[in-house]
Motif scaffolding. Structure first.
Motif, mmCIF file in Angstrom:
data_model
loop_
_atom_site.group_PDB
_atom_site.id
_atom_site.type_symbol
_atom_site.label_atom_id
_atom_site.label_comp_id
_atom_site.label_asym_id
_atom_site.label_seq_id
_atom_site.Cartn_x
_atom_site.Cartn_y
_atom_site.Cartn_z
ATOM 1 N N TYR A 147 0.824 -1.196 0.000
ATOM 2 C CA TYR A 147 0.000 0.000 0.000
ATOM 3 C C TYR A 147 0.866 1.257 0.000
ATOM 4 C CZ TYR A 147 -3.971 -3.014 1.076
ATOM 5 O OH TYR A 147 -4.946 -3.975 1.013
ATOM 6 N N PHE A 148 2.103 1.119 -0.421
ATOM 7 C CA PHE A 148 2.995 2.267 -0.422
ATOM 8 C C PHE A 148 3.944 2.146 -1.607
ATOM 9 C CE2 PHE A 148 5.197 -1.086 1.741
ATOM 10 C CZ PHE A 148 6.515 -0.954 1.365
ATOM 11 N N VAL A 149 4.524 3.257 -1.987
ATOM 12 C CA VAL A 149 5.553 3.269 -3.022
ATOM 13 C C VAL A 149 6.903 3.383 -2.329
ATOM 14 C CG1 VAL A 149 6.486 4.498 -5.012
ATOM 15 C CG2 VAL A 149 4.003 4.353 -4.682
ATOM 16 N N GLU A 150 7.750 2.375 -2.545
ATOM 17 C CA GLU A 150 9.038 2.362 -1.843
ATOM 18 C C GLU A 150 9.890 3.555 -2.262
ATOM 19 O OE1 GLU A 150 12.699 -0.658 -0.724
ATOM 20 O OE2 GLU A 150 11.001 -1.368 -1.919
ATOM 21 N N ARG A 151 10.557 4.119 -1.272
ATOM 22 C CA ARG A 151 11.397 5.292 -1.489
ATOM 23 C C ARG A 151 12.617 4.899 -2.317
ATOM 24 N NH1 ARG A 151 14.183 9.592 -1.791
ATOM 25 N NH2 ARG A 151 14.207 11.186 -0.162
ATOM 26 N N ALA A 152 12.799 5.532 -3.459
ATOM 27 C CA ALA A 152 13.978 5.307 -4.295
ATOM 28 C C ALA A 152 14.920 6.497 -4.138
ATOM 29 C CB ALA A 152 13.575 5.154 -5.758
ATOM 30 N N LEU A 153 16.200 6.208 -3.929
ATOM 31 C CA LEU A 153 17.182 7.271 -3.731
ATOM 32 C C LEU A 153 17.826 7.660 -5.056
ATOM 33 C CD1 LEU A 153 19.040 6.063 -0.506
ATOM 34 C CD2 LEU A 153 16.943 7.414 -0.693
ATOM 35 N N ARG A 154 18.113 8.929 -5.191
ATOM 36 C CA ARG A 154 18.853 9.404 -6.362
ATOM 37 C C ARG A 154 20.325 8.979 -6.236
ATOM 38 N NH1 ARG A 154 16.085 13.647 -4.370
ATOM 39 N NH2 ARG A 154 18.013 14.548 -3.520
ATOM 40 N N PRO A 155 21.061 8.888 -7.356
ATOM 41 C CA PRO A 155 22.494 8.585 -7.256
ATOM 42 C C PRO A 155 23.185 9.571 -6.313
ATOM 43 C CG PRO A 155 21.798 8.426 -9.530
ATOM 44 C CD PRO A 155 20.617 8.982 -8.767
ATOM 45 N N GLY A 156 23.911 9.037 -5.340
ATOM 46 C CA GLY A 156 24.627 9.864 -4.378
ATOM 47 C C GLY A 156 23.820 10.234 -3.152
ATOM 48 N N GLU A 157 22.484 10.060 -3.179
ATOM 49 C CA GLU A 157 21.652 10.488 -2.052
ATOM 50 C C GLU A 157 21.874 9.639 -0.807
ATOM 51 O OE1 GLU A 157 16.956 11.518 -0.999
ATOM 52 O OE2 GLU A 157 17.481 10.571 -2.912
ATOM 53 N N GLY A 158 22.313 8.382 -1.002
ATOM 54 C CA GLY A 158 22.560 7.515 0.138
ATOM 55 C C GLY A 158 23.639 8.035 1.068
ATOM 56 N N ARG A 159 24.484 8.930 0.559
ATOM 57 C CA ARG A 159 25.563 9.487 1.377
ATOM 58 C C ARG A 159 25.054 10.507 2.394
ATOM 59 N NH1 ARG A 159 30.811 8.798 -1.030
ATOM 60 N NH2 ARG A 159 30.686 7.722 -3.036
ATOM 61 N N THR A 160 23.874 11.061 2.149
ATOM 62 C CA THR A 160 23.352 12.110 3.032
ATOM 63 C C THR A 160 21.995 11.782 3.638
ATOM 64 O OG1 THR A 160 22.380 13.254 1.130
ATOM 65 C CG2 THR A 160 24.593 13.940 1.820
ATOM 66 N N LYS A 161 21.270 10.835 3.054
ATOM 67 C CA LYS A 161 19.957 10.466 3.566
ATOM 68 C C LYS A 161 20.121 9.707 4.878
ATOM 69 C CE LYS A 161 15.535 9.375 3.621
ATOM 70 N NZ LYS A 161 14.526 10.376 4.027
ATOM 71 N N ILE A 162 19.529 10.233 5.970
ATOM 72 C CA ILE A 162 19.737 9.648 7.293
ATOM 73 C C ILE A 162 18.964 8.342 7.424
ATOM 74 C CG2 ILE A 162 19.561 10.024 9.782
ATOM 75 C CD1 ILE A 162 21.575 11.810 8.287
ATOM 76 N N ALA A 163 19.655 7.286 7.872
ATOM 77 C CA ALA A 163 19.048 5.985 8.133
ATOM 78 C C ALA A 163 18.802 5.778 9.615
ATOM 79 C CB ALA A 163 19.944 4.870 7.595
ATOM 80 N N PHE A 164 19.775 6.192 10.439
ATOM 81 C CA PHE A 164 19.699 5.940 11.877
ATOM 82 C C PHE A 164 20.034 7.189 12.673
ATOM 83 C CE2 PHE A 164 20.988 1.806 10.072
ATOM 84 C CZ PHE A 164 19.992 0.987 10.576
ATOM 85 N N LEU A 165 19.350 7.339 13.785
ATOM 86 C CA LEU A 165 19.801 8.231 14.852
ATOM 87 C C LEU A 165 20.236 7.318 15.986
ATOM 88 C CD1 LEU A 165 17.045 11.016 14.830
ATOM 89 C CD2 LEU A 165 19.408 11.198 14.019
ATOM 90 N N SER A 166 21.499 6.931 15.960
ATOM 91 C CA SER A 166 22.044 6.006 16.960
ATOM 92 C C SER A 166 22.693 6.812 18.070
ATOM 93 C CB SER A 166 23.068 5.067 16.317
ATOM 94 O OG SER A 166 22.442 4.243 15.363
ATOM 95 N N PHE A 167 22.383 6.455 19.298
ATOM 96 C CA PHE A 167 22.871 7.239 20.423
ATOM 97 C C PHE A 167 24.232 6.735 20.881
ATOM 98 C CE2 PHE A 167 18.859 9.001 20.071
ATOM 99 C CZ PHE A 167 18.701 10.066 20.939
ATOM 100 N N SER A 168 25.140 7.695 21.104
ATOM 101 C CA SER A 168 26.485 7.349 21.563
ATOM 102 C C SER A 168 26.401 6.783 22.968
ATOM 103 C CB SER A 168 27.403 8.575 21.539
ATOM 104 O OG SER A 168 26.951 9.548 22.462
ATOM 105 N N SER A 169 27.461 6.130 23.401
ATOM 106 C CA SER A 169 27.425 5.330 24.627
ATOM 107 C C SER A 169 27.170 6.125 25.885
ATOM 108 C CB SER A 169 28.745 4.566 24.774
ATOM 109 O OG SER A 169 29.819 5.482 24.858
ATOM 110 N N GLY A 170 27.489 7.413 25.877
ATOM 111 C CA GLY A 170 27.204 8.223 27.045
ATOM 112 C C GLY A 170 28.150 8.020 28.206
ATOM 113 N N THR A 171 29.410 7.637 27.930
ATOM 114 C CA THR A 171 30.379 7.479 29.017
ATOM 115 C C THR A 171 30.765 8.831 29.600
ATOM 116 O OG1 THR A 171 32.145 7.430 27.370
ATOM 117 C CG2 THR A 171 31.334 5.326 28.155
#
Length: 539
Positions: A147-171
């Motif tokens: 029920y959706f159209v999968e997001r297609a990235l332009r050439p080079g867009e994978g370098r800037t398109k955010i996939a994760f907001l991963s939290f640093s360890s917090g030491t």
């Protein structure tokens, strides 16, 4: 200018127009071998149920459908289904308290929360605290028609398109959200594959780190990417409990253990280990914190048949920058491996000049897997991300043979009479004492030396029984531990601050010591002792 580069093969082509889900689930690549027919992707630890690629794809599609139907495509949620929709993931550790989860939700500005039933109580409270409505806390949906159209990235867009907001360890301070683009984990998967030459049929079967059908035990979420690159079946262990972990190794005949140093301490020191058959283990790979030479030696004796190695990486570098090479069955003692394909580093001395081979300094790294920045934190970003390079905050030495030695966190190095003392070195040595089950070394102020080492120690079961029954026995054990260090280390590394017994060493979810907690405890302890001494003097 001295710059160190990987001694491995050239880096393969890295696609920059794919999301991570598209790369992992849909694409082929010369450095990613296809799994043999019938080899599962995931194995449920408790039931042994095997989950193959088609079921993974179906569930990802179903979750993406459920999100698309109810909320549209603009809210960050969970990994591949979210990436199918072009949104961002921030994954939380299932052992988080509601305060920790609330901090992550509010920092990342998450709009939807997906929780496992076991974590639902914490998730509900955190969602309430963060202002997420109950109808945006969801479980899994499954639908078979897209029920959706999968997001297609332009050439080079994978370098800037955010996939994760991963939290640093917090030491140090509260955890920070690290912005990781799709390109970074894809690059790291291919870097590791190239480094261990997973498709090179010229390597003898007995020398291969990775073989089709291998079974990997993985506890921490941070290791899932590693599980994908090695092309093995990953046993999903939701929570680490040592005896249950040993049972799982035996039940699944695990070949690979992905661990952190505290888990190795248990393997080597816990009396239950000897009751389990560990002969199926062919590889033990350690990350998250430095592994001492003494502890490496202990685990090699426990698992003589296995490759034992270490790697180094951090959230800001999107996993590994160094790993033990194929040429070493056992990593050089104390080493974090060698730079993997496509990685470059500099070792920067305190005066800003670049260190040469064998000289210590801060490790600064660049390569295709680097994160972009910290979310909404310009000050921290400017301190860590500099012109495409990442300042790790770790002191390192690079040897003639390209081995990297992580000395310690720069902020954790003790200065005793002007000499540098690395807590990790003393902690590794303390674990060789028969009465010590775990340890953490911190510095305490000293009028003469500036600061001196104090060791917090978790005793073995037998030693704890002796110490609890007699003050004299406890004092004798402490004296023995102090002597153990004094007999093997230079004078300024002696435990002049003493030894204190604790029930457990505090650690964050990825296994790193929360040294600041015990540093505060040590300072309060010394203040209390000073007050007692002052009172006695007056009397």
């Amino acid at each position: 200018m001295t710059e160190f580069v990987s001694p491995g093969d050239p880096l393969p082509y890295i696609p920059d127009n794919l999301t991570l889900a598209q790369f992992v689930l849909d694409s082929t690549h010369p450095y990613r071998p296809l799994r043999p027919q019938g080899v599962p992707w995931l194995i449920e630890d408790a039931t042994g149920r095997k989950i193959g690629l088609e079921e993974v794809r179906t569930r990802v599609l179903g979750l993406a459908n459920a999100l698309s139907l109810k909320w549209g495509i603009h809210y960050p949620t969970v990994m591949w289904a979210t990436h199918r929709l072009g949104a961002i993931v921030t994954g939380a550790n299932p052992s988080y308290t509601h305060e920790e989860l609330t901090h992550q939700i509010t920092t990342a500005k998450a709009s939807i929360l997906i929780a496992h039933p076991d974590s639902l109580k914490v998730a509900l409270l955190a969602a309430h605290n963060a202002g997420i409505p109950p109808d945006r806390l969801i479980t899994y949906g499954l639908a078979h028609q897209p029920y959706f159209v999968e997001r297609a990235l332009r050439p080079g867009e994978g370098r800037t398109k955010i996939a994760f907001l991963s939290f640093s360890s917090g030491t140090t301070g509260k955890p920070k959200a690290v912005e990781i683009p799709h390109y970074a984990p894809i690059a790291n998967i291919l870097q590791m594959a190239a480094w261990w030459r997973v498709n090179d049929n010229s390597i003898p079967w007995e020398d291969r780190r990775i073989r089709p059908g291998d079974i990997t035990m993985a506890v921490h979420d941070i290791l899932d990417i590693y599980g994908l690159v090695i092309n093995s079946s990953v046993v999903v262990v939701p929570k680490f409990e040592f005896i249950a972990y040993l049972e799982s190794i035996k039940r699944h005949k695990a070949n690979h253990l992905l661990v952190v140093p505290p888990m190795i301490v248990l393997l080597c020191k816990h009396p239950a280990t000897k009751n389990y058959d560990l002969s199926s283990i062919r590889m033990l790979f350690c990350g998250a914190a430095p592994l001492s030479a003494e502890l490496t030696d202990s685990v090699v004796k426990l698992l003589p048949q296995a490759f034992v190695g270490q790697g180094y990486g951090m959230t800001e570098t999107c996993t590994a920058i160094s790993m033990a090479p194929l040429s070493q069955k056992v990593s050089t003692l104390g080493s974090a491996g060698q730079l993997i394909s496509g990685t470059r580093v500099r070792v920067v001395k305190a005066d800003g000049t670049l260190a040469k081979v064998g000289e210590p300094g801060e490790l600064v790294v660049t390569g295709p897997s680097m994160a972009l920045r910290y979310l909404n934190n310009g000050t921290a970003t400017a301190e860590t991300f500099v012109d495409g390079w990442v300042r790790t905050g770790d002191e390192a030495i690079i040897a003639e043979n390209n081995d990297i030695f992580i000395v310690d966190r720069l902020k954790e190095i003790l200065k005793v009479r002007g000499f540098q003392v690395a807590p990790a070195e003393l902690e590794g040595h303390l674990l060789a004492h028969p009465d010590v089950a775990d340890s953490c070394v911190v510095g305490v102020p000293d009028d003469f030396s500036g600061e001196v080492p104090l060791a917090f120690v978790v005793l073995s079961v037998e030693a704890a029984k002796k110490a609890s029954g007699s003050e004299a026995a406890a004092a004798k054990i402490k004296a023995s531990i102090v002597k153990h260090v004094a007999d093997h280390k230079v004078a300024y590394k002696k435990l002049a601050g003493g030894v204190e017994f604790v029930d457990a060493i505090p650690k964050n979810p990825s296994g790193k010591l929360l040294r600041r907690v015990l540093r505060d405890k040590a300072l309060n302890l010394k203040k209390s002792q000073a007050k007692v001494a002052t009172t006695k003097t007056r009397l």
